[in-house]
Design a protein around this motif. Structure first.
Motif, mmCIF file in Angstrom:
data_model
loop_
_atom_site.group_PDB
_atom_site.id
_atom_site.type_symbol
_atom_site.label_atom_id
_atom_site.label_comp_id
_atom_site.label_asym_id
_atom_site.label_seq_id
_atom_site.Cartn_x
_atom_site.Cartn_y
_atom_site.Cartn_z
ATOM 1 N N SER A 146 2.131 -7.861 -20.416
ATOM 2 C CA SER A 146 3.403 -8.524 -20.145
ATOM 3 C C SER A 146 4.463 -8.052 -21.121
ATOM 4 O O SER A 146 4.181 -7.886 -22.312
ATOM 5 N N PRO A 147 5.708 -7.832 -20.654
ATOM 6 C CA PRO A 147 6.803 -7.496 -21.569
ATOM 7 C C PRO A 147 7.209 -8.673 -22.440
ATOM 8 O O PRO A 147 7.863 -8.497 -23.467
ATOM 9 N N GLU A 148 6.836 -9.873 -22.008
ATOM 10 C CA GLU A 148 7.188 -11.076 -22.755
ATOM 11 C C GLU A 148 6.149 -11.344 -23.840
ATOM 12 O O GLU A 148 5.035 -10.832 -23.795
ATOM 13 N N CYS A 149 6.520 -12.171 -24.800
ATOM 14 C CA CYS A 149 5.557 -12.573 -25.834
ATOM 15 C C CYS A 149 4.482 -13.424 -25.168
ATOM 16 O O CYS A 149 4.758 -14.502 -24.649
ATOM 17 N N MET A 150 3.265 -12.934 -25.177
ATOM 18 C CA MET A 150 2.210 -13.620 -24.426
ATOM 19 C C MET A 150 1.486 -14.651 -25.286
ATOM 20 O O MET A 150 1.267 -14.454 -26.467
ATOM 21 N N ASN A 151 1.131 -15.725 -24.656
ATOM 22 C CA ASN A 151 0.327 -16.749 -25.310
ATOM 23 C C ASN A 151 -0.681 -17.237 -24.281
ATOM 24 O O ASN A 151 -0.317 -17.835 -23.275
ATOM 25 N N LEU A 152 -1.943 -16.984 -24.541
ATOM 26 C CA LEU A 152 -2.975 -17.311 -23.553
ATOM 27 C C LEU A 152 -3.753 -18.575 -23.937
ATOM 28 O O LEU A 152 -4.911 -18.713 -23.601
ATOM 29 N N LYS A 153 -3.100 -19.496 -24.624
ATOM 30 C CA LYS A 153 -3.808 -20.696 -25.067
ATOM 31 C C LYS A 153 -4.383 -21.489 -23.894
ATOM 32 O O LYS A 153 -5.388 -22.153 -24.030
ATOM 33 N N ASP A 154 -3.715 -21.401 -22.748
ATOM 34 C CA ASP A 154 -4.204 -22.175 -21.613
ATOM 35 C C ASP A 154 -5.166 -21.368 -20.742
ATOM 36 O O ASP A 154 -5.596 -21.849 -19.685
ATOM 37 N N ASN A 155 -5.483 -20.151 -21.163
ATOM 38 C CA ASN A 155 -6.448 -19.343 -20.405
ATOM 39 C C ASN A 155 -6.034 -19.158 -18.946
ATOM 40 O O ASN A 155 -6.881 -19.023 -18.064
ATOM 41 N N GLU A 156 -4.738 -19.137 -18.686
ATOM 42 C CA GLU A 156 -4.289 -19.188 -17.302
ATOM 43 C C GLU A 156 -4.788 -18.012 -16.466
ATOM 44 O O GLU A 156 -5.147 -18.188 -15.292
ATOM 45 N N PHE A 157 -4.815 -16.822 -17.015
ATOM 46 C CA PHE A 157 -5.287 -15.688 -16.230
ATOM 47 C C PHE A 157 -6.804 -15.734 -16.051
ATOM 48 O O PHE A 157 -7.316 -15.434 -14.965
ATOM 49 N N ILE A 158 -7.506 -16.094 -17.100
ATOM 50 C CA ILE A 158 -8.966 -16.179 -17.004
ATOM 51 C C ILE A 158 -9.360 -17.228 -15.962
ATOM 52 O O ILE A 158 -10.250 -17.013 -15.138
ATOM 53 N N GLU A 159 -8.661 -18.352 -15.985
ATOM 54 C CA GLU A 159 -8.963 -19.414 -15.026
ATOM 55 C C GLU A 159 -8.552 -19.045 -13.606
ATOM 56 O O GLU A 159 -9.071 -19.602 -12.637
ATOM 57 N N ALA A 160 -7.634 -18.079 -13.481
ATOM 58 C CA ALA A 160 -7.152 -17.681 -12.161
ATOM 59 C C ALA A 160 -8.027 -16.606 -11.511
ATOM 60 O O ALA A 160 -7.777 -16.232 -10.362
ATOM 61 N N ILE A 161 -9.035 -16.111 -12.222
ATOM 62 C CA ILE A 161 -9.945 -15.140 -11.613
ATOM 63 C C ILE A 161 -10.609 -15.799 -10.414
ATOM 64 O O ILE A 161 -11.212 -16.872 -10.545
ATOM 65 N N PRO A 162 -10.478 -15.214 -9.228
ATOM 66 C CA PRO A 162 -11.006 -15.865 -8.015
ATOM 67 C C PRO A 162 -12.477 -16.229 -8.132
ATOM 68 O O PRO A 162 -13.281 -15.485 -8.719
ATOM 69 N N ALA A 163 -12.815 -17.369 -7.569
ATOM 70 C CA ALA A 163 -14.186 -17.887 -7.642
ATOM 71 C C ALA A 163 -15.188 -16.987 -6.936
ATOM 72 O O ALA A 163 -16.393 -17.081 -7.178
ATOM 73 N N LYS A 164 -14.693 -16.108 -6.049
ATOM 74 C CA LYS A 164 -15.623 -15.228 -5.327
ATOM 75 C C LYS A 164 -16.348 -14.282 -6.274
ATOM 76 O O LYS A 164 -17.426 -13.771 -5.957
ATOM 77 N N PHE A 165 -15.764 -14.026 -7.459
ATOM 78 C CA PHE A 165 -16.420 -13.161 -8.437
ATOM 79 C C PHE A 165 -17.425 -14.009 -9.226
ATOM 80 O O PHE A 165 -17.059 -14.756 -10.136
ATOM 81 N N ARG A 166 -18.686 -13.885 -8.849
ATOM 82 C CA ARG A 166 -19.725 -14.742 -9.398
ATOM 83 C C ARG A 166 -20.185 -14.306 -10.783
ATOM 84 O O ARG A 166 -20.772 -15.089 -11.527
ATOM 85 N N PHE A 167 -19.931 -13.073 -11.107
ATOM 86 C CA PHE A 167 -20.292 -12.573 -12.437
ATOM 87 C C PHE A 167 -19.135 -11.732 -12.955
ATOM 88 O O PHE A 167 -18.571 -10.912 -12.232
ATOM 89 N N VAL A 168 -18.762 -11.949 -14.217
ATOM 90 C CA VAL A 168 -17.628 -11.245 -14.824
ATOM 91 C C VAL A 168 -18.072 -10.665 -16.158
ATOM 92 O O VAL A 168 -18.647 -11.366 -17.000
ATOM 93 N N GLU A 169 -17.799 -9.383 -16.351
ATOM 94 C CA GLU A 169 -18.090 -8.726 -17.632
ATOM 95 C C GLU A 169 -17.010 -7.679 -17.861
ATOM 96 O O GLU A 169 -17.142 -6.525 -17.451
ATOM 97 N N ILE A 170 -15.913 -8.095 -18.485
ATOM 98 C CA ILE A 170 -14.737 -7.234 -18.646
ATOM 99 C C ILE A 170 -14.301 -7.201 -20.110
ATOM 100 O O ILE A 170 -14.767 -7.993 -20.934
#
Length: 309
Positions: A79-103
């Motif tokens: 992001s060009p903006e100052c990012m703050n991921l305290k709310d885990n918004e992107f991690i929580e937005a990973i679609p539920a169809k992905f049953r396993f995540v290793e990134i």
């Protein structure tokens, strides 16, 4: 609002503008780069491309999963903006169809300390905003010794060597023990090199002996916004004995020093490699990996099986 976009729904112009304008805009995250290393990649996009996250997924045994593709050490949120991921918004937005995540995320993705599934990885960076003599003086003693040996061997740098020469050196040596790479991975690397060279985002260097002009060591580097990324290399036994890799990296430092550049050694979690890179005065900048298993008990058993395949 964060949207999940299929590959065909991504606005590539807005995507690349977001990556370019981001402080953490790594070369791995551009659309053209992702197209090569993971065709049909998908994405999470916040608002009108104020922040983005590539999703590199696959499907195995009927299970959708996310994984880190070869030739991209870090991805995550940009992001060009100052990012703050305290709310885990992107991690929580990973679609539920992905049953396993290793990134793997990137160095500016600071997830909260209590986040489950987070582990740190090692990256070594060397800032080149100083004269060459200053940087060389800060090499470790063993690196200085090896560089002196290389210089006494009268090696010389060869620019714009064929990526195939580098791949051949790797496959005949260290690559012989890398069981996870096959013809498809090396073909993808050749394609990536060709595309990046065409876009002026890459260069190749080799090291040759004075007597036969034999290439004994070579490397592919990516370049983007002053970041020189040591992406891939190959070195034969003769090159090792002549300290050719030390000579090659020193040559890059000599060429790109005294400017707002940084040499990204791309790791490593391997202690011996990390020690080698730190020998040039590099510093450790950690980045996070994230993994989660959303599978049932049966799915977890299946996961253990497929990791062995």
């Amino acid at each position: 609002m964060i949207r999940y976009l299929r590959h065909s729904e991504i606005d590539r112009e807005k995507w690349d503008a977001c990556i370019h304008d981001s402080e953490n805009g790594l070369v791995y995250a551009y659309s053209w780069y992702l197209d090569v290393i993971h065709p049909e990649w998908e994405a999470l996009v916040k608002d009108d491309y104020a922040a983005v996250m590539p999703l590199t997924g696959g499907r195995k045994f009927g299970v959708n999963y996310l994984f880190q593709p070869f030739f991209a050490q870090q991805l995550g949120i940009f992001s060009p903006e100052c990012m703050n991921l305290k709310d885990n918004e992107f991690i929580e937005a990973i679609p539920a169809k992905f049953r396993f995540v290793e990134i793997r995320l990137n160095a500016l993705n600071a997830l909260p300390p209590a986040t489950n599934g987070v582990e740190n990885h090692t990256n070594i960076l060397l800032f080149l905003d100083a004269p060459y003599e200053f940087l060389r003086n800060h090499y470790h003693t063993n690196t200085k010794r090896n560089l002196a040996k290389a210089e006494n061997n009268h090696l010389h740098l060869v620019k714009n060597i064929d990526i195939k020469d580098i791949i051949d050196l790797f496959r005949a040596n260290r690559g012989a023990s890398v069981s996870t790479w096959g013809d498809a991975e090396y073909a993808r690397l050749q394609r990536l090199s060709a595309v990046a060279l065409q876009r002026n985002h890459a260069f190749t260097y080799g090291v040759a002996t004075p007597d036969s002009d034999e290439i004994v060591c070579g490397a592919l580097f990516m370049k983007n916004k002053g970041r020189i990324t040591f992406l891939f290399s190959g070195c034969g036994e003769k090159g090792k004995s002549l300290q050719a890799m030390t000579f090659l990296l020193d040559s890059v430092i000599r060429e790109f020093c005294n400017a707002q550049n940084v040499l990204d050694f791309e790791g490593s979690d391997n202690a011996n490699l990390a020690r080698f890179y730190e020998g040039f005065g590099g510093e450790n900048f950690a980045y996070s990996g994230y993994s989660v298993n959303r599978m049932s008990f049966f799915g977890r058993s299946l996961l253990r099986i497929w990791k062995k395949i």
